[in-house]
Design a protein around this motif. Structure first.
Motif, PDB file in Angstrom:
ATOM      1  N   ASP A 141       0.817  -1.220   0.000  1.00  0.00           N
ATOM      2  CA  ASP A 141       0.000   0.000   0.000  1.00  0.00           C
ATOM      3  C   ASP A 141       0.844   1.260   0.000  1.00  0.00           C
ATOM      4  OD1 ASP A 141      -2.358  -1.377  -0.117  1.00  0.00           O
ATOM      5  OD2 ASP A 141      -2.779  -1.292   2.025  1.00  0.00           O
ATOM      6  N   ASN A 142       2.035   1.211   0.596  1.00  0.00           N
ATOM      7  CA  ASN A 142       2.928   2.365   0.562  1.00  0.00           C
ATOM      8  C   ASN A 142       3.567   2.514  -0.812  1.00  0.00           C
ATOM      9  OD1 ASN A 142       3.834   4.067   3.214  1.00  0.00           O
ATOM     10  ND2 ASN A 142       2.903   2.111   3.789  1.00  0.00           N
ATOM     11  N   ARG A 143       3.800   1.411  -1.477  1.00  0.00           N
ATOM     12  CA  ARG A 143       4.374   1.483  -2.825  1.00  0.00           C
ATOM     13  C   ARG A 143       3.375   2.038  -3.843  1.00  0.00           C
ATOM     14  NH1 ARG A 143       9.339  -0.720  -3.561  1.00  0.00           N
ATOM     15  NH2 ARG A 143      10.119  -2.268  -2.078  1.00  0.00           N
ATOM     16  N   ASN A 144       2.100   1.657  -3.696  1.00  0.00           N
ATOM     17  CA  ASN A 144       1.115   2.112  -4.678  1.00  0.00           C
ATOM     18  C   ASN A 144       0.372   3.387  -4.278  1.00  0.00           C
ATOM     19  OD1 ASN A 144      -0.985   1.311  -2.889  1.00  0.00           O
ATOM     20  ND2 ASN A 144      -1.053  -0.743  -3.766  1.00  0.00           N
ATOM     21  N   GLY A 145       0.692   3.939  -3.108  1.00  0.00           N
ATOM     22  CA  GLY A 145       0.125   5.221  -2.709  1.00  0.00           C
ATOM     23  C   GLY A 145      -1.209   5.153  -1.985  1.00  0.00           C
ATOM     24  N   LYS A 146      -1.707   3.955  -1.692  1.00  0.00           N
ATOM     25  CA  LYS A 146      -2.974   3.853  -0.969  1.00  0.00           C
ATOM     26  C   LYS A 146      -2.823   4.321   0.475  1.00  0.00           C
ATOM     27  CE  LYS A 146      -4.983   0.042  -3.640  1.00  0.00           C
ATOM     28  NZ  LYS A 146      -5.480  -1.362  -3.584  1.00  0.00           N
ATOM     29  N   VAL A 147      -1.656   4.067   1.039  1.00  0.00           N
ATOM     30  CA  VAL A 147      -1.363   4.463   2.421  1.00  0.00           C
ATOM     31  C   VAL A 147       0.013   5.118   2.447  1.00  0.00           C
ATOM     32  CG1 VAL A 147      -0.937   3.637   4.772  1.00  0.00           C
ATOM     33  CG2 VAL A 147      -2.768   2.610   3.416  1.00  0.00           C
ATOM     34  N   SER A 148       0.161   6.096   3.320  1.00  0.00           N
ATOM     35  CA  SER A 148       1.472   6.712   3.526  1.00  0.00           C
ATOM     36  C   SER A 148       1.819   6.565   5.006  1.00  0.00           C
ATOM     37  CB  SER A 148       1.442   8.188   3.134  1.00  0.00           C
ATOM     38  OG  SER A 148       2.704   8.783   3.371  1.00  0.00           O
ATOM     39  N   ILE A 200      10.655   8.449   9.784  1.00  0.00           N
ATOM     40  CA  ILE A 200      11.021   7.985   8.448  1.00  0.00           C
ATOM     41  C   ILE A 200       9.791   7.954   7.551  1.00  0.00           C
ATOM     42  CG2 ILE A 200      11.893   6.004   7.119  1.00  0.00           C
ATOM     43  CD1 ILE A 200      13.411   5.161   9.680  1.00  0.00           C
ATOM     44  N   ASP A 201       9.899   8.547   6.368  1.00  0.00           N
ATOM     45  CA  ASP A 201       8.863   8.444   5.345  1.00  0.00           C
ATOM     46  C   ASP A 201       9.036   7.075   4.679  1.00  0.00           C
ATOM     47  OD1 ASP A 201       7.288   8.513   3.061  1.00  0.00           O
ATOM     48  OD2 ASP A 201       7.829  10.563   2.523  1.00  0.00           O
ATOM     49  N   TYR A 202       8.197   6.131   5.077  1.00  0.00           N
ATOM     50  CA  TYR A 202       8.355   4.740   4.618  1.00  0.00           C
ATOM     51  C   TYR A 202       8.269   4.615   3.092  1.00  0.00           C
ATOM     52  CZ  TYR A 202       7.535  -0.363   4.556  1.00  0.00           C
ATOM     53  OH  TYR A 202       7.603  -1.722   4.322  1.00  0.00           O
ATOM     54  N   ALA A 203       7.268   5.249   2.483  1.00  0.00           N
ATOM     55  CA  ALA A 203       7.086   5.146   1.034  1.00  0.00           C
ATOM     56  C   ALA A 203       8.300   5.691   0.282  1.00  0.00           C
ATOM     57  CB  ALA A 203       5.821   5.891   0.604  1.00  0.00           C
ATOM     58  N   HIS A 204       8.851   6.792   0.785  1.00  0.00           N
ATOM     59  CA  HIS A 204      10.021   7.399   0.130  1.00  0.00           C
ATOM     60  C   HIS A 204      11.244   6.496   0.257  1.00  0.00           C
ATOM     61  CE1 HIS A 204      12.791  10.266  -1.444  1.00  0.00           C
ATOM     62  NE2 HIS A 204      13.388  10.482  -0.297  1.00  0.00           N
ATOM     63  N   ARG A 205      11.432   5.934   1.437  1.00  0.00           N
ATOM     64  CA  ARG A 205      12.567   5.018   1.643  1.00  0.00           C
ATOM     65  C   ARG A 205      12.441   3.778   0.752  1.00  0.00           C
ATOM     66  NH1 ARG A 205      16.268   3.784   5.871  1.00  0.00           N
ATOM     67  NH2 ARG A 205      16.580   5.549   7.247  1.00  0.00           N
ATOM     68  N   LEU A 206      11.216   3.267   0.594  1.00  0.00           N
ATOM     69  CA  LEU A 206      11.003   2.102  -0.259  1.00  0.00           C
ATOM     70  C   LEU A 206      11.439   2.370  -1.701  1.00  0.00           C
ATOM     71  CD1 LEU A 206       7.514   0.796   0.935  1.00  0.00           C
ATOM     72  CD2 LEU A 206       9.653  -0.475   1.036  1.00  0.00           C
ATOM     73  N   LYS A 207      11.246   3.601  -2.145  1.00  0.00           N
ATOM     74  CA  LYS A 207      11.590   3.955  -3.516  1.00  0.00           C
ATOM     75  C   LYS A 207      13.077   4.229  -3.699  1.00  0.00           C
ATOM     76  CE  LYS A 207       7.146   5.870  -5.000  1.00  0.00           C
ATOM     77  NZ  LYS A 207       6.438   7.071  -5.507  1.00  0.00           N
TER      78      LYS A 207
END
Length: 233
Positions: free
Chosen positions: A104-111, A130-137
């Motif tokens: 969900d963090n990768r596809n933007g459904k959840v941040s 930590i911004d999890y979605a940003h770190r994943l990218k």
């Protein structure tokens, strides 16, 4: 109903034959070849619907469905490859929590914003958000899910504080704007819907946001804030 039956017929043909020519050949009989004496003409008559022993499937429908199936296959393969938590034997609740939120963090459904307090490799106590979605990218999480390295806040994250040397750093990310001058403490504004995330444990986290303390043996303290954007995209 007729449309569904037609789609099923096309699907059956597409899964059986690699090319449209292979399908046409399957519809041509030995009798057709005997009288026509021309394989290409026999194929053409099948394609036009004048000859054949089975379903009538146009070249356009065959190729469109073939392409759609291939796109779906590649998308599924990419998705499985992208989820670095997939197939991992995750014992700790913190890693399990990250795994649940990864897609969900990768596809933007959840941040998700992750708060961690622990000791770094020098034995210094550090904490940060930590911004999890940003770190994943921006990095490979394989080392974290494999347990080879601990996820720790860095001076490049939303916030970082070293309790030993009192180094304090704040940075906005592609997803969040840091509001550091708030008398009540740090605030993060989610850029897509401009909602405020309040990370103060004594306050409500904000609209469409939740605060979840994580019981973990890996860190001194870990909390995950989940924000769901209501903005239509």
């Amino acid at each position: 109903m007729e449309q569904e039956e037609g789609l099923t017929a096309v699907d059956n043909v597409v899964t059986q034959f690699n090319t449209y020519e292979d399908f046409l050949d399957s519809q041509v009989t030995t009798v057709d070849l005997y009288y026509l004496e021309d394989e290409s003409l026999a194929r053409q008559l099948v394609e036009l619907g004048y000859r054949g022993t089975g379903e009538i499937v146009t070249r356009e429908d065959f190729e469109a469905r073939k392409a759609a199936i291939e796109i779906a296959r590649l998308a599924e393969k990419t998705q499985k490859k992208t989820l670095t938590s997939a197939g991992k034997d995750l014992k700790d609740h913190f890693l399990q929590a990250l795994a649940v939120r990864e897609e969900d963090n990768r596809n933007g459904k959840v941040s998700s914003v992750i708060f961690i307090r622990d000791r770094n490799s020098h034995g210094q106590e550090v904490s940060g958000y930590i911004d999890y979605a940003h770190r994943l990218k921006t990095e490979d999480f394989e080392v974290y899910f494999n347990g080879k390295r601990k996820l720790l806040p860095r001076p490049t994250d939303l916030s970082f504080y070293n309790w030993d040397n009192h180094t304090a750093v704040c940075n906005s990310s592609p997803n969040y704007q840091v509001i550091a001058d708030n008398p009540g403490g740090l605030l993060f504004k989610y850029k897509r819907d401009r909602k405020i995330l309040n990370v103060d444990s004594k306050a409500q986290p904000g609209d469409n946001s939740t605060r979840i303390p994580i019981q973990t043996e890996l860190y001194i303290q870990a909390v995950i804030f989940d924000h769901i954007s209501r903005r239509k995209t």
